[in-house]
Design a protein around this motif. Sequence first.
Motif, mmCIF file in Angstrom:
data_model
loop_
_atom_site.group_PDB
_atom_site.id
_atom_site.type_symbol
_atom_site.label_atom_id
_atom_site.label_comp_id
_atom_site.label_asym_id
_atom_site.label_seq_id
_atom_site.Cartn_x
_atom_site.Cartn_y
_atom_site.Cartn_z
ATOM 1 N N ASP A 1 0.831 -1.207 0.000
ATOM 2 C CA ASP A 1 0.000 0.000 0.000
ATOM 3 C C ASP A 1 0.870 1.263 0.000
ATOM 4 O O ASP A 1 0.551 2.246 -0.662
ATOM 5 N N ALA B 1 1.024 4.241 -2.702
ATOM 6 C CA ALA B 1 0.863 5.649 -2.329
ATOM 7 C C ALA B 1 1.974 6.510 -2.930
ATOM 8 O O ALA B 1 1.717 7.574 -3.513
ATOM 9 N N LEU C 1 1.521 6.833 -6.653
ATOM 10 C CA LEU C 1 0.440 7.759 -6.986
ATOM 11 C C LEU C 1 0.931 9.211 -6.882
ATOM 12 O O LEU C 1 0.653 10.037 -7.763
ATOM 13 N N THR D 1 -8.182 14.676 -3.001
ATOM 14 C CA THR D 1 -8.362 13.238 -3.223
ATOM 15 C C THR D 1 -7.010 12.539 -3.232
ATOM 16 O O THR D 1 -6.882 11.423 -2.725
ATOM 17 N N HIS E 1 -6.108 12.256 0.351
ATOM 18 C CA HIS E 1 -6.927 11.250 1.023
ATOM 19 C C HIS E 1 -6.476 9.841 0.638
ATOM 20 O O HIS E 1 -6.299 8.978 1.511
ATOM 21 N N ALA E 2 -6.250 9.630 -0.661
ATOM 22 C CA ALA E 2 -5.840 8.307 -1.126
ATOM 23 C C ALA E 2 -4.526 7.891 -0.467
ATOM 24 O O ALA E 2 -4.363 6.747 -0.015
ATOM 25 N N ARG F 1 -3.768 4.818 2.202
ATOM 26 C CA ARG F 1 -2.766 3.779 1.889
ATOM 27 C C ARG F 1 -1.671 3.706 2.955
ATOM 28 O O ARG F 1 -1.141 2.634 3.222
ATOM 29 N N ASN G 1 -13.989 7.734 -3.884
ATOM 30 C CA ASN G 1 -13.222 7.069 -4.936
ATOM 31 C C ASN G 1 -11.915 7.821 -5.186
ATOM 32 O O ASN G 1 -11.551 8.115 -6.319
ATOM 33 N N ALA G 2 -11.233 8.131 -4.085
ATOM 34 C CA ALA G 2 -10.100 9.055 -4.160
ATOM 35 C C ALA G 2 -9.013 8.602 -5.137
ATOM 36 O O ALA G 2 -8.496 9.389 -5.929
ATOM 37 N N MET G 3 -8.676 7.314 -5.100
ATOM 38 C CA MET G 3 -7.617 6.778 -5.967
ATOM 39 C C MET G 3 -7.993 6.958 -7.439
ATOM 40 O O MET G 3 -7.228 7.504 -8.239
ATOM 41 N N TYR H 1 -10.361 8.832 -8.785
ATOM 42 C CA TYR H 1 -10.572 10.228 -9.152
ATOM 43 C C TYR H 1 -9.233 10.936 -9.372
ATOM 44 O O TYR H 1 -9.058 11.666 -10.345
ATOM 45 N N SER H 2 -8.239 10.695 -8.511
ATOM 46 C CA SER H 2 -6.924 11.326 -8.655
ATOM 47 C C SER H 2 -6.232 10.842 -9.925
ATOM 48 O O SER H 2 -5.653 11.632 -10.678
#
Lengths: 264, 327
Positions: free
Chosen positions: A137, A141, A144, A208, A211-212, A216, A234-236, A238-239
Amino acid sequence: MISMIRDATTIARRNVIRISRVPEVMVFVVIQPLMFVLLFAYVFGGSIDIPGGSYREFLIAGIFAQTVVFGATFTASGLAEDVQKGLINRFRSLPMSRSAVVAGRTASDVVYNLLSIIIMSLAGFAVGWRIRGSILDAVVAYLLLLFFSYSFSWVMACLGLLVPAPEVVNNATFIVLFPLTFIANTFVPSDSLPGILKPIAEWNPVSTLTHAVRVRFGNLPAETPEPTSWPLQNAMLYSLGWAILLIVIFAPIATRLYQRTGKR
Amino acid sequence: MDNSSGNNYVGEFAVEASGLSKHYGDVVALDGLELSVPTGTVLGLLGPNGAGKTTAVSILTTLIAPDGGTARVAGVDVIKEPQRVRSLIGLSGQYAAVDEHLTATENLEMIGCLYGMRRPAARKKASELIERFRLSDSAHRPLKTFSGGMRRRIDLAGALLADPPVLFLDEPTTGLDPRSRGELWDVIRERVEAGTTVVLTTQYLEEADQLAHDIVVIDHGRAIARGTSQELKRRIGGEHLDIHLALLTDISRVEAIVRPFAIGAIRTDDQEVLVSIPVSKGIEALGSVMAELSVQNIEIVDIGLRRPTLDDVFMELTGHKTQEEQT
């Protein structure tokens, strides 16, 4: 396509060599987020309540997001400097791929942003931030964050090719990036924002992203209520959607601008 | 450097431009410029700042598109096939376009790779050029530690790296000391001997004189004179005799004295109390004028011979133009 990758690699290698030659730039770039860590962790942090958790743990994901968003401005100032120094003219007179200079720049700035995130992680660790989730995770992160900053670099590339001088970059970006990173859940939970600011913060991709990453890293306390807005739920996704959209829109624009830029 | 690259262009004219025009808003940068450069020769584009020299070079090197006109470099149309043109040219700019944080070797290696050379080949070529330019001792230092002349040499080396058949040098020696300038000239001459065609812009008449076979003088985006350096010199006079006087009232008397020696327009400047005369046999004229001045008892502050400058060229050329318009 192969020659494009070859040329972009050549340009990226050049930019990475530059990072090692001018390490001072790194210092100035991480100093601002470091100040924010200290300011929020020790000055404001005491009056911000995170139910069931620690504010410093909450804060660091926001700092990461802020760091990579501001870090993308490096792309703009780097390209603006190349225009000013006449290097872009040199590149444009060479039989190289037309998109390689910008593609090489955005690619090498990932290295640069990776370095900033490593430094910020160490700073976070020093004030008490920890990775609570799984290693996988955490890797997701970090990836991302880097991908988001890569996509933002394309927006900044356009700016860098438009501004008359590199000095303009910081002022021009600050006006946009400051509200973008503050009207968000970076430093405070978005639920605490008043009126119209709350929905803006909820739909802000910086929120987002934050948040994502927070989820994580396992930095949200168990009793945190589920977000009510769709982007945060749906942060992941959406980002990522934003990042892809930015690349699709701004990569062709940046390439076109490059072909037109140059001193007379 | 190897002369056996076989990269030379074999057509009659390596650069041909016709009716080139470019304007930026209301400012006319180029106004129907015509150029043809025979293969293997050096063309000097001579003109003051803002004459359109850099605009012309920018169009010929595909950096900007003209508003009108056509141009071919090494037989290739710059508008239709810019990418092919780019592989046939080398450009060295007025502002040394090198990365100051990279070393000399890294800069040249990068340019070589972007010309499509393999890295080892680019590195080999880079070190050859660095040696040729006598910079081997500094090859691994970032360019920001280099002097202006050294940077300019690296910039020029970048233009030479792929042995292109046509070189564009935009004010290659502006701001350099005489020694660095001479060194750069030697390198350019060497390339021309090897068969390279060169288009050179300069503000210095002496530079065009030293290097160029043909000179085109441009002003306001148009060619106002063209010819060999000899032809132009004949028009503007080989040397100038400058006489600085003590008294402004003597100017007309001095003009009368020097008139028989003048081979072009006499320039007088009341501010500097100066009479400037283009002469053919400098020493002879100097002796005779000095003798006559002392006979007539005219007091002088300074007298001397000097080579014509760009100012003289323009004085002469634009002077004629005004006369033509009047008639």
